[in-house]
Scaffold this active site. Structure first.
Site, PDB file in Angstrom:
ATOM      1  N   GLY A 193      -3.905   5.656  -5.782  1.00 38.32           N
ATOM      2  CA  GLY A 193      -4.316   4.636  -4.825  1.00 38.32           C
ATOM      3  C   GLY A 193      -3.105   3.876  -4.330  1.00 38.32           C
ATOM      4  N   PHE A 194      -3.016   2.594  -4.638  1.00 36.69           N
ATOM      5  CA  PHE A 194      -1.946   1.712  -4.147  1.00 36.69           C
ATOM      6  C   PHE A 194      -1.992   1.637  -2.621  1.00 36.69           C
ATOM      7  CE2 PHE A 194      -0.142   3.193  -8.226  1.00 36.69           C
ATOM      8  CZ  PHE A 194       0.053   1.970  -8.840  1.00 36.69           C
ATOM      9  N   HIS A 195      -3.163   1.401  -2.093  1.00 36.06           N
ATOM     10  CA  HIS A 195      -3.286   1.237  -0.647  1.00 36.06           C
ATOM     11  C   HIS A 195      -4.616   0.548  -0.337  1.00 36.06           C
ATOM     12  CE1 HIS A 195      -5.023   5.312  -1.426  1.00 36.06           C
ATOM     13  NE2 HIS A 195      -6.019   4.745  -0.790  1.00 36.06           N
ATOM     14  N   ALA A 196      -4.749   0.129   0.905  1.00 37.21           N
ATOM     15  CA  ALA A 196      -6.027  -0.359   1.438  1.00 37.21           C
ATOM     16  C   ALA A 196      -6.302   0.446   2.701  1.00 37.21           C
ATOM     17  CB  ALA A 196      -5.926  -1.845   1.753  1.00 37.21           C
ATOM     18  N   ARG A 238      -6.766  -0.872  -3.538  1.00 37.19           N
ATOM     19  CA  ARG A 238      -7.376  -0.220  -4.704  1.00 37.19           C
ATOM     20  C   ARG A 238      -6.353   0.569  -5.505  1.00 37.19           C
ATOM     21  NH1 ARG A 238     -10.094   2.705  -0.678  1.00 37.19           N
ATOM     22  NH2 ARG A 238     -10.084   0.622   0.208  1.00 37.19           N
TER      23      ARG A 238
END
Ligand code: T46
Length: 133
Positions: free
Chosen positions: A47-50, A95
């Site tokens: 993840g590590f993104h929106a 997330r």
């Protein structure tokens, strides 16, 4: 931040369980894409993104994992441990998925087709985007 976890209705009988998911009935959007991740290596965090627009439902259909949700002001961690639980992840939510069990299969139902332009992969830009910086 409100966490929305759906409890889907299993159709169980002596043969076992079956969960059916229909758009606009069990899932609050048109399902345009389905993907899943498996064979996740130990200790991995994904993840590590929106997303600017994308809405999704995450279902750990086998095994377990955790999901960190962050709206820029507040963070919540949700455990996915049952194949009949679906975590709704709205747009504009950072997330991270982690603590995957070795046997985990994380299924994702998505409201949009894959579009790299919809991702915000930089945390500072995410905070700016949601007006928290
Ligand atoms: C999300 C979380 C929950 C595609 O080609 N098509 C797709 O539909 C997807 C989802 C990914 N890909 C490619 C893009 C990358 O080369 O698959 C590779 C891995 O994707 P990514 O690094 O974005 O995977 P995650 O686990 O970090 O994030 C994914 C979704 O991309 C994302 O939308 O919300 O799962």
């Amino acid at each position: 931040m409100q966490v929305i976890k759906y409890m889907f209705q299993p159709h169980g009988d002596e043969r076992g369980q079956l969960v059916a998911l229909e758009e606009f009935k069990d899932i609050p959007f048109r399902i345009k894409r389905v993907y899943f991740m498996y064979d996740t290596a130990e200790g991995v965090v994904r993840g590590f993104h929106a997303h600017k627009q994308l809405e999704q439902i995450l279902v750990c259909v086998h095994g377990t994992c955790k999901v960190l949700l962050d709206n820029g002001k507040e963070k919540k961690v949700v455990s996915l441990e049952k194949p009949y639980e679906g975590l709704y992840v709205a747009n504009n939510i950072w997330r991270e998925m982690y603590d995957f069990s070795e046997d985990s299969v994380l299924l994702v139902l998505a409201s949009e087709l894959y579009d790299e332009n919809d991702y915000i992969r930089d945390y500072d830009k995410f905070l700016e985007f949601v007006g928290c910086k």
